[in-house]
Design a protein around this motif. Sequence first.
Motif, PDB file in Angstrom:
ATOM      1  N   VAL A  69       0.831  -1.230   0.109  1.00  0.00           N
ATOM      2  CA  VAL A  69      -0.192   0.023   0.266  1.00  0.00           C
ATOM      3  C   VAL A  69       0.831   1.205  -0.069  1.00  0.00           C
ATOM      4  N   PHE A  70       1.987   1.175   0.602  1.00  0.00           N
ATOM      5  CA  PHE A  70       2.889   2.325   0.816  1.00  0.00           C
ATOM      6  C   PHE A  70       3.510   2.568  -0.536  1.00  0.00           C
ATOM      7  N   ARG A  71       3.838   1.453  -1.216  1.00  0.00           N
ATOM      8  CA  ARG A  71       4.406   1.630  -2.490  1.00  0.00           C
ATOM      9  C   ARG A  71       3.619   2.288  -3.532  1.00  0.00           C
ATOM     10  N   ALA A  72       2.030   1.820  -3.375  1.00  0.00           N
ATOM     11  CA  ALA A  72       1.227   1.995  -4.375  1.00  0.00           C
ATOM     12  C   ALA A  72       0.774   3.642  -4.108  1.00  0.00           C
ATOM     13  N   VAL A  73       0.796   4.002  -2.728  1.00  0.00           N
ATOM     14  CA  VAL A  73       0.586   5.660  -2.603  1.00  0.00           C
ATOM     15  C   VAL A  73       1.792   6.374  -3.179  1.00  0.00           C
ATOM     16  N   ALA A  74       2.898   5.956  -3.064  1.00  0.00           N
ATOM     17  CA  ALA A  74       3.969   6.761  -3.417  1.00  0.00           C
ATOM     18  C   ALA A  74       3.981   6.998  -5.011  1.00  0.00           C
ATOM     19  N   GLU A  75       3.461   5.775  -5.422  1.00  0.00           N
ATOM     20  CA  GLU A  75       3.528   5.746  -7.170  1.00  0.00           C
ATOM     21  C   GLU A  75       2.473   6.589  -7.556  1.00  0.00           C
ATOM     22  N   HIS A  76       1.391   6.362  -6.751  1.00  0.00           N
ATOM     23  CA  HIS A  76       0.153   7.054  -7.654  1.00  0.00           C
ATOM     24  C   HIS A  76      -0.009   8.477  -7.306  1.00  0.00           C
ATOM     25  N   GLY A  77       0.508   8.742  -6.106  1.00  0.00           N
ATOM     26  CA  GLY A  77       0.432  10.359  -5.716  1.00  0.00           C
ATOM     27  C   GLY A  77      -0.755  10.703  -4.843  1.00  0.00           C
ATOM     28  N   THR A  78      -1.709   9.955  -4.743  1.00  0.00           N
ATOM     29  CA  THR A  78      -2.816  10.198  -3.813  1.00  0.00           C
ATOM     30  C   THR A  78      -3.287   8.926  -3.273  1.00  0.00           C
ATOM     31  N   PHE A  79      -3.983   9.035  -2.353  1.00  0.00           N
ATOM     32  CA  PHE A  79      -4.729   7.874  -1.262  1.00  0.00           C
ATOM     33  C   PHE A  79      -5.819   7.201  -2.367  1.00  0.00           C
ATOM     34  N   THR A  80      -6.424   8.208  -2.814  1.00  0.00           N
ATOM     35  CA  THR A  80      -7.714   7.575  -3.631  1.00  0.00           C
ATOM     36  C   THR A  80      -7.291   7.042  -4.932  1.00  0.00           C
ATOM     37  N   ALA A  81      -6.373   7.359  -5.625  1.00  0.00           N
ATOM     38  CA  ALA A  81      -5.780   6.574  -6.849  1.00  0.00           C
ATOM     39  C   ALA A  81      -4.944   5.090  -6.339  1.00  0.00           C
ATOM     40  N   ALA A  82      -4.459   5.354  -5.330  1.00  0.00           N
ATOM     41  CA  ALA A  82      -3.813   3.873  -4.535  1.00  0.00           C
ATOM     42  C   ALA A  82      -4.916   2.903  -4.413  1.00  0.00           C
ATOM     43  N   ALA A  83      -5.846   3.533  -3.694  1.00  0.00           N
ATOM     44  CA  ALA A  83      -7.289   2.579  -3.418  1.00  0.00           C
ATOM     45  C   ALA A  83      -7.845   1.996  -4.645  1.00  0.00           C
ATOM     46  N   VAL A  84      -8.204   2.895  -5.597  1.00  0.00           N
ATOM     47  CA  VAL A  84      -8.807   2.266  -6.973  1.00  0.00           C
ATOM     48  C   VAL A  84      -7.674   1.153  -7.590  1.00  0.00           C
ATOM     49  N   SER A  85      -6.300   1.740  -7.633  1.00  0.00           N
ATOM     50  CA  SER A  85      -5.537   0.551  -8.095  1.00  0.00           C
ATOM     51  C   SER A  85      -5.476  -0.709  -7.347  1.00  0.00           C
ATOM     52  N   MET A  86      -5.693  -0.786  -6.143  1.00  0.00           N
ATOM     53  CA  MET A  86      -5.323  -2.004  -5.295  1.00  0.00           C
ATOM     54  C   MET A  86      -6.760  -2.663  -4.941  1.00  0.00           C
ATOM     55  N   GLY A  87      -7.824  -1.792  -5.461  1.00  0.00           N
ATOM     56  CA  GLY A  87      -9.167  -2.273  -5.074  1.00  0.00           C
ATOM     57  C   GLY A  87      -9.714  -2.447  -3.482  1.00  0.00           C
ATOM     58  N   TYR A  88      -8.924  -1.480  -2.828  1.00  0.00           N
ATOM     59  CA  TYR A  88      -9.380  -1.145  -1.371  1.00  0.00           C
ATOM     60  C   TYR A  88     -10.018   0.179  -1.257  1.00  0.00           C
ATOM     61  N   THR A  89     -10.633   0.484  -0.085  1.00  0.00           N
ATOM     62  CA  THR A  89     -11.155   1.761   0.110  1.00  0.00           C
ATOM     63  C   THR A  89     -10.269   2.473   0.243  1.00  0.00           C
ATOM     64  N   GLN A  90     -10.594   3.893   0.613  1.00  0.00           N
ATOM     65  CA  GLN A  90      -9.648   4.928   0.936  1.00  0.00           C
ATOM     66  C   GLN A  90      -9.433   4.871   2.376  1.00  0.00           C
ATOM     67  N   SER A  91     -10.397   4.408   3.101  1.00  0.00           N
ATOM     68  CA  SER A  91      -9.746   4.387   4.668  1.00  0.00           C
ATOM     69  C   SER A  91      -9.059   3.111   4.926  1.00  0.00           C
ATOM     70  N   ALA A  92      -9.095   1.913   4.193  1.00  0.00           N
ATOM     71  CA  ALA A  92      -8.340   1.075   4.349  1.00  0.00           C
ATOM     72  C   ALA A  92      -6.939   1.490   3.932  1.00  0.00           C
ATOM     73  N   VAL A  93      -6.628   2.003   2.907  1.00  0.00           N
ATOM     74  CA  VAL A  93      -5.167   2.609   2.638  1.00  0.00           C
ATOM     75  C   VAL A  93      -4.557   3.415   3.812  1.00  0.00           C
ATOM     76  N   SER A  94      -5.722   4.354   4.179  1.00  0.00           N
ATOM     77  CA  SER A  94      -5.216   5.443   5.256  1.00  0.00           C
ATOM     78  C   SER A  94      -4.647   4.631   6.578  1.00  0.00           C
ATOM     79  N   ARG A  95      -5.529   3.439   6.903  1.00  0.00           N
ATOM     80  CA  ARG A  95      -4.877   2.723   8.159  1.00  0.00           C
ATOM     81  C   ARG A  95      -3.639   2.043   8.004  1.00  0.00           C
ATOM     82  N   GLN A  96      -3.466   1.589   6.572  1.00  0.00           N
ATOM     83  CA  GLN A  96      -2.203   0.890   6.281  1.00  0.00           C
ATOM     84  C   GLN A  96      -0.999   1.866   6.518  1.00  0.00           C
ATOM     85  N   ILE A  97      -1.305   3.070   5.954  1.00  0.00           N
ATOM     86  CA  ILE A  97      -0.380   3.955   5.971  1.00  0.00           C
ATOM     87  C   ILE A  97      -0.109   4.534   7.498  1.00  0.00           C
TER      88      ILE A  97
END
Length: 314
Positions: A13-41
């Motif tokens: 998740v950390f790599r995806a956020v760094a790559e996509h530049g936003t929590f939202t785009a990282a969530a979409v790319s991984m099929g997660y909710t934005q809150s799930a991404v925020s929790r992992q970060i």
Amino acid sequence: MDFTDVSLTALRVFRAVAEHGTFTAAAVSMGYTQSAVSRQIAAIERAAGAELLERRRDGVRLTAAGRIVMRRATIVLEEIEATTRELSGLPGQAGTVRLGWVPSSGAVLVPRALAELRRTDPDLHVVGREGGTPALARALRSGSIDLALLASAPPFRAPDTDSPPLALQTLTERALCVAVPAAHPLARGDYVDVDDLRGQQWITGSSSGGDGLMGVWPGLDERPEIVLTARDWLAKLHLVAAGCGLTTVPATLAAVAPPGVRVLSVHGGPQEQRRLLLARLPHPPEQAVSRVAAVLRAEALATSPHPAGLPRPS
């Protein structure tokens, strides 16, 4: 700080956020909710005892601590992914190169290079994906890809401002052209005068990742009439062939323009140049990466587009 309980999911998740530049785009790319991404970060930042991402209005970027964690996380994830490939019988990491490219290079250069590599280096495995220049620069930084073909327009700034600077090489520098329906009055000449582009209808595409609006001739002193939008170059060219409007194209795409399209140079006003850059992180590349880079350079040199109105190189 204690990383012993940090999960592989959090690293991904950390790599995806760094790559996509936003929590939202990282969530979409991984099929997660934005809150799930925020929790992992949040979990990985607690383990690091430091803020790893700088939250900005236009997204996020790695902090100094974040770059350290990303460098180490990339090593861990690459080893896990290499193990998975070996267990599934795919080529090992030494023979695998991850390539990213902007859409315009995917139409001509990338297919030619991959065909040449299949002929000369059948054991070398290239995997990759298309993307916009900002997203591909972030993918290089995050370790998701090894090489990237990036687009650059005047004033030809570096694709990002992070440190250390990416290693960049200009593969081509071509004039931006305009694609015109073959039946259009502008198609009668060998070139288009910039003044004749006023009042035309345009087919554009707004790419993701900060690349901006593409398809309208830059610098027109009027609000353009946009009649259609399409994401990829081929769709826009077919819409031009159907007589729906004009669009801009790099000169390299003249070779793949469908019937019913003329790709013409534009005279008058400042010339609009576009560069294709080969980018990687500034450390000595693996042998397989160097080989792919060499083939891309050779094929870029061999690719010689000649739309009407453009002189052939001597």
